[in-house]
Motif scaffolding. Structure first.
Motif, PDB file in Angstrom:
ATOM      1  N   LYS A  95       1.813   0.228   0.020  1.00 54.39           N
ATOM      2  CA  LYS A  95       2.633   0.676  -0.942  1.00 54.39           C
ATOM      3  C   LYS A  95       4.085   0.528  -0.253  1.00 54.39           C
ATOM      4  N   PRO A 127      -7.516   0.963   2.246  1.00 49.98           N
ATOM      5  CA  PRO A 127      -5.676   0.545   2.325  1.00 49.98           C
ATOM      6  C   PRO A 127      -6.150  -0.380   3.272  1.00 49.98           C
ATOM      7  N   SER A 140      -4.520  -4.846   2.406  1.00 47.98           N
ATOM      8  CA  SER A 140      -3.400  -4.963   3.257  1.00 47.98           C
ATOM      9  C   SER A 140      -3.828  -6.445   3.948  1.00 47.98           C
ATOM     10  N   GLU A 159      -3.186   7.941  -6.704  1.00 46.87           N
ATOM     11  CA  GLU A 159      -3.380   8.134  -5.366  1.00 46.87           C
ATOM     12  C   GLU A 159      -5.039   9.157  -5.651  1.00 46.87           C
ATOM     13  N   SER A 202      -2.371   4.397   3.297  1.00 42.63           N
ATOM     14  CA  SER A 202      -1.658   3.512   2.013  1.00 42.63           C
ATOM     15  C   SER A 202      -0.174   3.684   2.415  1.00 42.63           C
ATOM     16  N   TRP A 230       1.324   3.896  -7.423  1.00 39.79           N
ATOM     17  CA  TRP A 230       0.557   3.568  -6.740  1.00 39.79           C
ATOM     18  C   TRP A 230      -0.338   5.165  -7.246  1.00 39.79           C
TER      19      TRP A 230
END
Length: 133
Positions: A117, A77, A81, A132, A113, A130
């Motif tokens: 998100k 993540p 980002s 996972e 995350s 999203w």
């Protein structure tokens, strides 16, 4: 008569990229040759240089996009980002993709995350999925 790409009518694209050593220009050429894509699914290796550029909009890239699925199994993540999230925010924040319905993002690790998100949810709302694992 202008030469047209043989892929001009292509609406669905699925790619599983195993190794990527080129620049982001490879994606520019690919998507420029497929201006009518509606559903795109891309599995990318780490550091694949996919950059959603503002110049794509001038070329009509993803104008008709409905769904985009990004599977990034080697990306954490934090890297998402820093590298891809800002481009996605810029590209989708102005409503350019009028028919856009869903963005699916799958990363290597589901923990940490929440921040990326939330940032995408602020732009896309219910269009964000999203995943996972």
């Amino acid at each position: 008569n202008e030469l047209q790409s043989p892929f001009v009518r292509l609406q669905d694209l699925t790619m599983d990229i195993k190794d990527f050593r080129g620049s982001s220009n490879a994606f520019n050429w690919l998507f420029f040759a497929m201006p009518n894509l509606r559903n795109v699914s891309i599995k990318l290796p780490e550091h694949a240089n996919l950059i959603f550029q503002e110049s794509w909009k001038r070329c009509g890239i993803f104008r008709y996009l409905r769904t985009l699925r990004l599977e990034l199994p080697q990306t954490c993540p934090e890297d998402f980002s820093a590298e891809l999230l800002p481009d996605l925010e810029r590209y989708f924040s102005d409503g350019y993709c009028a028919n856009f319905e869903r963005l699916e993002v799958q990363l290597r690790e589901p923990y940490n995350s929440a921040a990326p998100k939330a940032r995408l949810f602020n732009i896309l709302g219910g269009k964000l999925r999203w995943v996972e694992c």
